[in-house]
Design an enzyme around this catalytic site. Structure first.
Site, PDB file in Angstrom:
ATOM      1  N   GLU A  51       1.081  -5.859  -7.182  1.00  0.00           N
ATOM      2  CA  GLU A  51       0.376  -4.590  -7.372  1.00  0.00           C
ATOM      3  C   GLU A  51       0.800  -4.004  -8.713  1.00  0.00           C
ATOM      4  OE1 GLU A  51      -0.007  -3.396  -2.619  1.00  0.00           O
ATOM      5  OE2 GLU A  51       1.240  -2.169  -3.938  1.00  0.00           O
ATOM      6  N   ASP A  62       3.665   9.746  -5.368  1.00  0.00           N
ATOM      7  CA  ASP A  62       4.780   8.931  -5.846  1.00  0.00           C
ATOM      8  C   ASP A  62       6.087   9.707  -5.853  1.00  0.00           C
ATOM      9  OD1 ASP A  62       3.240   6.655  -6.324  1.00  0.00           O
ATOM     10  OD2 ASP A  62       2.592   7.429  -8.270  1.00  0.00           O
TER      11      ASP A  62
END
Length: 257
Positions: A51, A62
């Site tokens: 990824e 995040d």
């Protein structure tokens, strides 16, 4: 419907008696030049799927490690166009399935149709866009499917069975099971509800189930009676690279588990 490239990668790992390994690496990190070296090192060290994180200025899902990596990449001038060009130049020598993971804005700015064309030319096999709702993803999903690419679904502890089945009706590649609500990041252990979330996902989806968010070392999976089909790790790898380590040594610990 035949299995996609990403599903085949995971099924091949299962046939070998192990979970598929899916490292996450922010594009342009630790530096734009070193990123490409580490990407190829991950591929050579046995990553089944990689990824590639698309940097964005407001990475709401995040944790601090991935957010900092994204900011550094942006300051170095990394763009989605830069990522596409670099992948296209290397696609002939990369074995792993490539997934672009990022927030919706960069893809919209690029233009969905142009993005899908360029992504296919660059050898990309799928995308993960956490802030693109299921109710609004039909157009992009269709464009990707027409070029043999997957739009990966994300589900978590708070995803009800009804919603999981809605995702399952259109999902392809693999389903990304988020281990914990909140942001990404390294954690000491896995929440007790992970086993239940994995079990519910297996009941709803016919495609492989991948577990991510907070995965840092193989020992975390030992308490799961039914481990995932694939394991996704990002923050721990980024921290390892930032401390001067290399991707090959990090992958070795997972490959030898």
């Amino acid at each position: 419907m035949s299995a996609s490239r990403l599903e085949r990668r995971i099924r091949e790992a299962q046939a070998a008696g192990r979970p598929a390994l899916i490292p996450f690496l922010t594009a342009g990190f630790p530096t734009p030049e070193r990123f490409w070296d580490e990407l190829e090192a991950l591929d050579a060290a046995g990553a089944d799927i990689i990824e590639v994180g698309v940097p964005f200025s407001d990475p709401v899902a995040d944790g601090p490690v991935v957010a900092a990596a994204s900011q550094r990449a942006l300051e170095s001038g990394v763009t989605l166009r830069w990522i596409m060009d670099g992948l296209a130049a290397r696609k002939a020598r990369l074995r792993a399935g490539l997934v672009l993971m990022g927030y919706l804005n960069p893809f919209m700015q690029y233009g969905f149709e142009r993005f899908v064309t360029d992504a296919a030319d660059a050898g990309v096999a799928g995308c993960i866009i956490p802030d693109l709702p299921l109710d609004e993803d039909a157009d992009l999903r269709a464009l990707l499917a027409a070029r043999g690419m997957d739009l990966i679904a994300l589900v978590g502890p708070n995803t009800g069975e009804g919603r999981m089945r809605e995702y399952a009706a259109v999902a392809s590649g693999y389903v990304y099971v988020v281990s914990v609500m909140g942001t990404t990041g390294v954690r000491d252990g896995l929440p007790v509800e992970v086993a239940d979330t994995l079990a519910r996902a297996r009941q709803c989806f016919s495609i492989p189930v991948a577990l991510g968010f907070g995965i840092s070392r193989p020992a975390q999976l030992e308490g799961l009676s039914h481990p995932p089909d694939a394991v996704i790790f990002g923050s721990a790898l980024l921290r390892h690279l930032d401390a001067g380590g290399d991707a090959a040594s990090f992958m070795k610990a997972w490959a030898e588990r």
